[in-house]
Motif scaffolding. Structure first.
Motif, PDB file in Angstrom:
ATOM      1  N   UNK A  82       9.997   8.033  20.292  1.00 41.65           N
ATOM      2  CA  UNK A  82       8.581   8.125  20.602  1.00 41.65           C
ATOM      3  C   UNK A  82       7.965   9.408  20.032  1.00 41.65           C
ATOM      4  N   UNK A  83       8.731  10.479  20.040  1.00 42.73           N
ATOM      5  CA  UNK A  83       8.230  11.756  19.534  1.00 42.73           C
ATOM      6  C   UNK A  83       7.840  11.663  18.063  1.00 42.73           C
ATOM      7  N   UNK A  84       8.625  10.901  17.280  1.00 40.57           N
ATOM      8  CA  UNK A  84       8.316  10.734  15.854  1.00 40.57           C
ATOM      9  C   UNK A  84       7.004   9.982  15.663  1.00 40.57           C
ATOM     10  N   UNK A  85       6.811   8.947  16.478  1.00 37.47           N
ATOM     11  CA  UNK A  85       5.566   8.183  16.393  1.00 37.47           C
ATOM     12  C   UNK A  85       4.368   9.051  16.786  1.00 37.47           C
ATOM     13  N   UNK A  86       4.535   9.856  17.827  1.00 36.34           N
ATOM     14  CA  UNK A  86       3.448  10.726  18.276  1.00 36.34           C
ATOM     15  C   UNK A  86       3.057  11.694  17.160  1.00 36.34           C
ATOM     16  N   UNK A  87       4.051  12.246  16.491  1.00 38.47           N
ATOM     17  CA  UNK A  87       3.785  13.182  15.393  1.00 38.47           C
ATOM     18  C   UNK A  87       3.059  12.484  14.243  1.00 38.47           C
ATOM     19  N   UNK A  88       3.521  11.286  13.911  1.00 38.70           N
ATOM     20  CA  UNK A  88       2.912  10.504  12.831  1.00 38.70           C
ATOM     21  C   UNK A  88       1.475  10.123  13.185  1.00 38.70           C
ATOM     22  N   UNK A  89       1.274   9.641  14.414  1.00 37.65           N
ATOM     23  CA  UNK A  89      -0.054   9.229  14.849  1.00 37.65           C
ATOM     24  C   UNK A  89      -1.013  10.419  14.945  1.00 37.65           C
ATOM     25  N   UNK A  90      -0.487  11.572  15.336  1.00 31.87           N
ATOM     26  CA  UNK A  90      -1.326  12.768  15.452  1.00 31.87           C
ATOM     27  C   UNK A  90      -1.904  13.161  14.094  1.00 31.87           C
ATOM     28  N   UNK A  91      -1.146  12.862  13.034  1.00 29.95           N
ATOM     29  CA  UNK A  91      -1.592  13.231  11.687  1.00 29.95           C
ATOM     30  C   UNK A  91      -2.577  12.225  11.100  1.00 29.95           C
ATOM     31  N   UNK A  92      -2.389  10.938  11.424  1.00 26.77           N
ATOM     32  CA  UNK A  92      -3.187   9.906  10.750  1.00 26.77           C
ATOM     33  C   UNK A  92      -4.054   9.064  11.696  1.00 26.77           C
ATOM     34  N   UNK A  93      -3.966   9.313  12.999  1.00 24.77           N
ATOM     35  CA  UNK A  93      -4.875   8.707  13.964  1.00 24.77           C
ATOM     36  C   UNK A  93      -4.854   7.201  14.064  1.00 24.77           C
ATOM     37  N   UNK A  94      -6.053   6.619  14.186  1.00 28.57           N
ATOM     38  CA  UNK A  94      -6.188   5.189  14.428  1.00 28.57           C
ATOM     39  C   UNK A  94      -5.505   4.345  13.350  1.00 28.57           C
ATOM     40  N   UNK A  95      -5.657   4.763  12.102  1.00 37.09           N
ATOM     41  CA  UNK A  95      -5.093   3.989  10.996  1.00 37.09           C
ATOM     42  C   UNK A  95      -3.584   3.838  11.148  1.00 37.09           C
ATOM     43  N   UNK A  96      -2.910   4.923  11.538  1.00 34.76           N
ATOM     44  CA  UNK A  96      -1.460   4.889  11.676  1.00 34.76           C
ATOM     45  C   UNK A  96      -1.042   3.941  12.793  1.00 34.76           C
ATOM     46  N   UNK A  97      -1.770   3.975  13.906  1.00 34.03           N
ATOM     47  CA  UNK A  97      -1.459   3.084  15.032  1.00 34.03           C
ATOM     48  C   UNK A  97      -1.646   1.629  14.615  1.00 34.03           C
ATOM     49  N   UNK A  98      -2.769   1.354  13.943  1.00 33.87           N
ATOM     50  CA  UNK A  98      -3.038  -0.005  13.477  1.00 33.87           C
ATOM     51  C   UNK A  98      -1.935  -0.480  12.533  1.00 33.87           C
ATOM     52  N   UNK A  99      -1.544   0.371  11.594  1.00 33.43           N
ATOM     53  CA  UNK A  99      -0.527   0.006  10.605  1.00 33.43           C
ATOM     54  C   UNK A  99       0.813  -0.320  11.270  1.00 33.43           C
ATOM     55  N   UNK A 100       1.240   0.518  12.207  1.00 32.61           N
ATOM     56  CA  UNK A 100       2.537   0.297  12.862  1.00 32.61           C
ATOM     57  C   UNK A 100       2.500  -0.975  13.708  1.00 32.61           C
TER      58      UNK A 100
END
Length: 211
Positions: free
Chosen positions: A1-19
């Motif tokens: 989960x920590x990796x996802x949080x770091x990734x999402x923190x950098x790219x926001x909504x787009x990253x969440x949508x993509x995953x």
């Protein structure tokens, strides 16, 4: 989960949508952890939690709908694609197809809570064409509106205490499994009862038809 949080923190909504989109394709990333992680970055101030819920719902529905249309457009030929072949193994596909013939849209609803079979069920629903796309989206939406807000808002609420959040996720997953097991037992009981009633009525009907 920590990796996802770091990734999402950098790219926001787009990253969440993509995953969430690739989760719909059966990629082995837990959807519930993805949703919670999206909520966490909202709780940390990177995004707005209400918009995160909207983006998450769209990501979930688009990912699921993509699997439906792949099945509908390509039919069983889609099973020859390398990625799909890993997700929809012959045994898994046969099992889901058999259950889908009997349960239809009910299986679609339950599939949202079954990570291992979710993508296969959506694929089969498109291949068999027994469910229209409108009904597919409606059933998927009503199933998603139960789980998606819970995970997103849970992540937002526990953003600053990840240990507590991990514990709540485990409890939530346990509750979902308990509900599914109880529901499965109830459906099996109704099926057995219906079958028993038919077997009792059958001899009577045969006797009445005799000259």
């Amino acid at each position: 989960m920590e990796l996802l949080i770091e990734f999402f923190s950098s790219y926001g909504y787009f990253a969440v949508f993509f995953v969430l989109l690739i989760c719909g394709f059966g990629v082995p990333i837990p959807e519930d952890i993805t949703l919670v992680s999206g909520g966490v970055i909202s709780g940390l101030g990177y995004t707005n939690v209400h918009w995160m819920l909207v983006v998450s719902m769209i990501g979930v529905l688009v990912g699921d709908s993509t699997m439906y249309w792949l099945g509908r457009i390509y039919g069983e030929k889609i099973l020859k694609f390398p990625l799909i072949r890993k997700i929809a193994t012959p045994e898994r596909f046969a099992t889901v197809q058999d259950r889908f013939e009997k349960e239809g849209w009910k299986l679609l609803f339950v599939a949202r809570f079954l990570p291992g079979l979710r993508a296969v069920v959506y694929l089969v629903s498109g291949i068999t064409r027994k469910v229209t796309f409108t009904r597919f989206v409606l059933v998927d939406f009503f199933a998603a509106i139960i789980s998606v807000p819970i995970w997103v808002y849970l992540g937002d609420f526990g953003a600053k205490n990840l240990d507590w959040l991990h514990a709540q996720i485990q409890k939530g997953q346990m509750v979902i499994w308990v509900i599914l097991i109880i529901g499965g037992i109830f459906v099996f009981w109704k099926w057995k009862k219906s079958r028993k009633a038919k077997s009792v009525d059958s001899p009577t009907q045969n006797t009445d038809n005799q000259p």
